[in-house]
Design a protein around this motif. Structure first.
Motif, short mmCIF file in Angstrom:
data_model
loop_
_atom_site.label_atom_id
_atom_site.label_comp_id
_atom_site.label_asym_id
_atom_site.label_seq_id
_atom_site.Cartn_x
_atom_site.Cartn_y
_atom_site.Cartn_z
N ILE A 1 -8.79 0.72 -4.71
CA ILE A 1 -7.70 0.76 -3.72
C ILE A 1 -6.42 1.24 -4.41
O ILE A 1 -5.97 0.64 -5.38
N GLY A 2 -5.89 2.33 -3.92
CA GLY A 2 -4.65 2.87 -4.49
C GLY A 2 -4.87 3.91 -5.58
O GLY A 2 -3.92 4.41 -6.15
N PHE A 3 -6.12 4.22 -5.88
CA PHE A 3 -6.42 5.23 -6.92
C PHE A 3 -7.24 6.36 -6.33
O PHE A 3 -8.09 6.14 -5.47
N THR B 1 -6.30 -6.20 -8.92
CA THR B 1 -7.33 -5.85 -7.95
C THR B 1 -7.54 -6.91 -6.86
O THR B 1 -7.61 -6.60 -5.68
N TRP C 1 -16.62 -5.24 -6.95
CA TRP C 1 -15.35 -5.38 -7.67
C TRP C 1 -14.79 -4.02 -8.07
O TRP C 1 -13.60 -3.74 -7.88
N MET D 1 0.82 -1.22 0.00
CA MET D 1 0.00 0.00 0.00
C MET D 1 0.86 1.28 0.00
O MET D 1 0.51 2.25 -0.63
N ALA E 1 -13.43 -2.40 -5.01
CA ALA E 1 -12.14 -2.99 -4.61
C ALA E 1 -11.03 -2.47 -5.52
O ALA E 1 -9.90 -2.23 -5.08
N ALA E 2 -11.37 -2.27 -6.77
CA ALA E 2 -10.37 -1.83 -7.74
C ALA E 2 -9.94 -0.38 -7.50
O ALA E 2 -8.94 0.07 -8.07
N GLY F 1 2.48 0.83 -3.95
CA GLY F 1 1.27 1.45 -4.48
C GLY F 1 0.39 0.36 -5.06
O GLY F 1 0.80 -0.38 -5.95
N ALA F 2 -0.83 0.28 -4.53
CA ALA F 2 -1.73 -0.82 -4.90
C ALA F 2 -2.04 -0.83 -6.39
O ALA F 2 -2.39 -1.87 -6.94
N LYS F 3 -1.88 0.32 -7.04
CA LYS F 3 -2.22 0.38 -8.46
C LYS F 3 -1.31 -0.50 -9.30
O LYS F 3 -1.65 -0.86 -10.41
N ALA G 1 -4.63 -6.84 -4.44
CA ALA G 1 -4.64 -5.63 -3.61
C ALA G 1 -5.74 -5.72 -2.55
O ALA G 1 -5.56 -5.33 -1.41
N ARG G 2 -6.87 -6.27 -2.95
CA ARG G 2 -7.97 -6.39 -2.00
C ARG G 2 -7.59 -7.36 -0.87
O ARG G 2 -7.84 -7.09 0.30
N ARG H 1 -6.22 -0.11 -15.47
CA ARG H 1 -5.87 -1.29 -14.67
C ARG H 1 -7.04 -2.27 -14.63
O ARG H 1 -6.87 -3.47 -14.51
#
Lengths: 518, 404
Positions: free
Chosen positions: B141-143, A306, B135, A296, B138-139, A300-302, A309-310, B84
């Motif tokens: 996260i980080g954006f 997905t 979903w 995190m 969740a996606a 960076g989760a990006k 990261a979750r 992403r």
């Protein structure tokens, strides 16, 4: 702006915790050029010795050594000098009638309890031995065709089978159980039950009736049967020894160099950037930080997918263990203890319900009014830690939930401190008068000082859903993240925390094995 | 006792919801055949499936697609977020453009497909069949991005068929001459902003109109008034489904099962297995499923989506596909959608077969069961794997479109 430092390393290790040091040393021994960057001024992470009051030194987080793996000792030729070893656990009784627990015997209880304890520990020893083997291997992946994974599975199955039918059944029954059920089935003496319950839950967000506390108990034994010692000079000595071994193998260690981010370019790690703006290049970045911090904050989760990261964002890492350091002008009076007993490990957990009740408030974000405490007096056998005639008390106190309602402000800390001192005073009536200085580290403080998410000893709860093949999460249990070039080597990876070096060693071996296969 | 007045809450609706166009659709309806579509009532047909179908190919068909699931994506990282999330390169989709896209889980298995509208700089709408809020959330996260579910905030109509351009022009929509397929424009409709996109599910000339639900009925009325001389008709899903198969488009629960709905391994599909490799951009360093798809590309896929031109006129619903005319050995796959295409005069189907079978030009055999006066008959029909959509007329892409 970042400027590249020109030099290219085979691997950069983020964090000089004991696992990072073990990992870097083993990689260097295999001929790799390794750089270790540590945020703090001192190496060791949560395994350090530092001054907390004028002239008083203490192991600032981890204070007992009981899990350091023989493999690590051997491979890095460690010769840690212990000030105290094979410590007896003395469960304190308010009336001065204490129970003494040793590796395979117990005093101060009925003959039946003593017999049961021997049987119990014999069985635990067998299971712990089995687990120890597992802990020193990369966990196999689920549902894949890799031959090495298959071998690991087969070996695990065989080891369980080799326990014999009765013991195998017992193993499969017990491993998922809670410690409360086992101690109430076996023992009568409340203090015996309390002390064992405490051992199962130290450093976790679990009570004795929480699921899988049998496993956390065994985890503790999976070193040298839980035999605890105190390194001479405190836990920092172990880290210094590891750092020396690493430097000796050619590792470059730089302290006071907090890493700001792991640089991901074109989907893979290419180096790290420090807070000061320096850039170091490497195609392998090995993080000794916990998995949440690693993904995190540093990556960076990006840069991950997905689902992964979750999963990482859902890792449970709620620290619950506070650390108390007291500078004392002399040893406190404890009824029924001889002077040499101050070298041992004292615990306040008078019965199994007491431990569970101490945990209850923590579930709702409150600290325990009647905490459980693990106490040592490291200065008793180690004069270097306190001025002559003075002493240091180092204690782990539970429960102090990381997510305390209202936060860990001065008021909350003072209230918890009072609860601790009141509890101690029941056994050491003169404790308050003896204190000349004190320091209480809540999980929030531990998070700040040691950069561990949630201030959790294990960088993530030790529970079956975050264990073995799924530690820290599915998809990263082989020390490699699903981002090329990023690895984990800390307590968040298999098998977990404690000063064991297993995660660091396993990570180094996994990285080297993968390199060979490529 | 004091009574505290709280906010007035509308009663929770019982039964299926009604779309903003429901009063008009229900009024036209003569056959009373409805089904539930994501919580809304939607007609199978309104008066005659065949006539409804021919209005798609010969006039203008109007289909109420308000139940389509819609999400608004905004924020500084909106484009990075989508890049992403989906397999294709969203950086290439400029404002005013629409992208057909597919999104996968980490294992590269398809969750759903849909269209992503780049409404304005950095502002997007995802439009799809299924619901994906968990979903999509969740996606994030980080954006730095906001994802809002807006299905009920927008009414949508598909206006499809050769005369659709003329209808919209007559209604007064300006700027359609230059609107290319997969383009979108914002226009004024009676003082309300309306989004018009040249998109659809029919592979014909056609548009989709998106507007505030409060203006839905006015839009309907204006549209039908404008279409009076252009053979405009409202249609139900059966007619659309036939056009969809002719177009060779995928439908969830037919050509693929959303991976989060599967229990058994191997029942989901990857984009590569659905003929959507052109949507997978491996040049992007990271997207959901990238690692798994790269591995699949290296090792080869298990399944292949096929379009089949089948001999005879017996519809190959739910048929097994074989590599030989004797149905010897195991089947190589099965039909997922099938129909007699009135406009192509062809017996067509979509199916899924195991690789290496099903290369374009290959011959396969379809085992068709059909009933004659209660008795069942079986026929092995020869079929050819075709590459192109069954129906893809030049007028679909012509800009400006012809004034049919």
């Amino acid at each position: 702006m970042t400027k590249s430092m020109g030099e290219k390393y085979d691997a950069i290790v983020v964090g000089a915790g004991h696992n990072g040091l073990v990992c870097s040393a083993l990689l260097a021994k295999a001929g790799k050029r390794v750089l270790v960057l540590e945020a703090n001024q001192q190496v060791g992470g949560a395994a350090i010795t530092r001054e907390f009051a004028d002239g008083y030194l203490v192991s600032a987080c981890a204070h007992l050594l009981y899990q350091l793996q023989p493999e690590v000792r051997k491979e890095l030729k460690l010769a840690t000098r212990l000030a105290t070893e094979d410590m007896t656990t003395i469960a304190l009784g308010e009336d001065g009638k204490h129970v003494r627990l040793k590796t395979d015997s117990v005093e101060g209880v009925s003959d039946e309890d003593a017999k049961q304890y021997r049987d119990f520990r014999k069985r635990m020893a067998r299971f712990a031995k089995l687990l120890r083997k597992v802990f020193n291997k990369t966990p196999p992946r689920l549902g894949n065709q890799d031959f090495q994974d298959f071998l690991t599975y087969a070996q695990l199955g065989l080891d369980v089978r080799m326990l014999g039918k009765a013991e195998m059944e017992a193993f499969l029954r017990l491993i998922f159980m809670n410690i409360h059920d086992e101690v109430t089935e076996r023992f009568e003496h409340p203090m015996l039950k309390g002390a064992i319950s405490l051992d199962a839950v130290l450093g976790t967000h679990l009570g004795p009736r929480s699921p899988n506390t049998m496993m956390t108990y065994l985890y503790r034994l999976a070193g040298d049967q839980g035999r605890a010692g105190v390194p001479a000079g405190g836990m920092g000595s172990v880290s210094n020894e590891l750092a020396q071994a690493a430097r000796g193998a050619g590792v470059t260690i730089r302290t006071g160099m907090p890493v700001k981010r792991i640089i991901i370019e074109n989907g893979r790690a290419t180096g790290v950037e420090t807070e000061s703006g320096e850039r170091f290049d490497s195609y392998k970045v090995i993080s000794n930080a916990d998995p949440k911090t690693t993904l995190m904050k540093l990556i960076g989760a990006k840069h991950a997918e997905t689902g992964f990261a979750r999963r990482v964002s859902h890792i449970r890492a709620r620290g619950n263990a506070a650390k108390l350091h007291l500078a004392l002008d002399g040893l406190p009076a404890i009824e029924g203890l001889s002077r040499k007993d101050f070298a041992e490990r004292l615990v306040i957990a008078p019965d199994e319900h007491y431990v569970e009740r101490a945990f209850n408030p923590a579930k709702y974000g409150e600290s325990s009014p009647n905490p459980v405490i693990e106490i040592t007096f490291p200065s008793f056998r180690d004069e270097t830690l306190a001025p002559t005639g003075k002493h240091v008390m180092s204690a782990v106190v539970q429960y102090a939930p990381y997510g305390l309602k209202g936060g860990w402000n001065e008021e909350a800390k003072a209230a918890f401190m009072k609860a601790i001192i009141d509890t101690l005073a029941k056994y050491m009536p003169d404790i308050e008068q003896r204190i000349t200085a004190s320091e209480l580290l809540t999980p929030a403080d531990i998070e700040n000082e040691f950069h561990i998410t949630g201030g959790h000893w294990h960088h993530g709860e030790l529970s079956l859903d975050q264990f073995l093949f799924v530690r820290p999460v599915n998809g990263a249990a082989q020390y490699q993240l699903p981002i090329d070039g990023v690895y984990l080597c800390g307590a968040g990876a298999h098998p977990g925390g404690g000063i064991s070096g297993a995660a660091g060693r396993n990570a180094a071996r996994a990285i080297l094995r993968r390199e060979k296969a490529a | 006792m004091t009574i505290v007045e709280g906010p007035v809450r509308e009663a929770v609706p019982q039964g299926p919801l009604k779309t903003p166009f429901y009063p008009r659709v229900a009024k036209i309806d003569t056959v009373n055949q409805w089904h539930e579509w994501k919580g809304f009532s939607s007609p199978d047909a309104l008066y005659c499936e065949d006539l409804e179908y021919f209005s798609i190919r010969n006039g203008t068909a109007v289909f109420d697609l308000s139940p389509m699931t819609k999400y608004r994506v905004t924020g500084p990282d909106a484009m990075d977020y989508l890049n992403r999330l989906v397999t294709r390169d969203m950086a290439k989709i400029k404002p005013g453009r629409v992208a057909y896209a597919v999104w996968c889980d980490d294992q590269g298995q398809v969750i759903d497909d849909g269209t992503i509208f780049h409404l304005r700089e950095g502002e997007y709408r995802i439009c799809c069949q299924e619901r994906h809020f968990a979903w999509f959330q969740a996606a994030t996260i980080g954006f730095d991005v906001d994802v809002v579910h807006e299905t009920e905030d927008i009414a949508g109509l598909a206006v499809q068929g050769p005369t659709s351009y003329s209808v919209l022009k007559t209604m007064g929509v300006e700027g359609l001459e230059d609107l290319k397929p997969f383009g979108l424009i914002h226009v004024d409709f009676q003082g309300t902003e309306m989004m018009v996109s040249r998109t659809g599910f029919t592979a014909d000339l056609g548009y989709e109109l998106w507007i505030d639900p409060a203006k839905a009925l006015d839009l309907w009325d204006a549209l039908f008034e404008a279409g009076e001389n252009f053979k405009i008709r409202a249609i139900g899903t059966h007619a659309l489904e036939l056009a969809r198969i002719e177009a060779g488009y995928l439908a969830p629960y037919a050509e693929f099962l959303p991976v989060d709905e599967t229990i058994r391994t191997g029942r989901s599909r990857s984009p590569l297995e659905l003929g959507l490799e052109w949507l997978v951009d491996f040049k992007k360093p990271n997207f959901n499923g990238r690692r798994a798809l790269a591995e699949e590309k290296r090792k080869g896929s298990t399944w292949r989506l096929v379009k089949l031109d089948i001999e005879g006129n017996k519809v190959a619903d739910s048929s097994y596909i074989f590599s030989n005319s004797k149905a010897k050995g195991e089947s190589i796959g099965f039909i997922t959608s099938a129909a007699w295409s009135p406009v192509c005069k062809q017996n067509i189907a979509l199916g899924t077969v195991r690789t290496p079978h099903g290369k374009p030009g290959d011959t396969v055999w379809v085992e068709i069961y059909y009933q004659r006066e209660m008795h069942w008959n079986r026929e092995m029909a020869k079929a050819t794997v075709v590459d192109k959509p069954f129906w893809f007329p030049p007028r679909r892409g012509a800009t400006p479109p012809g004034p049919y």
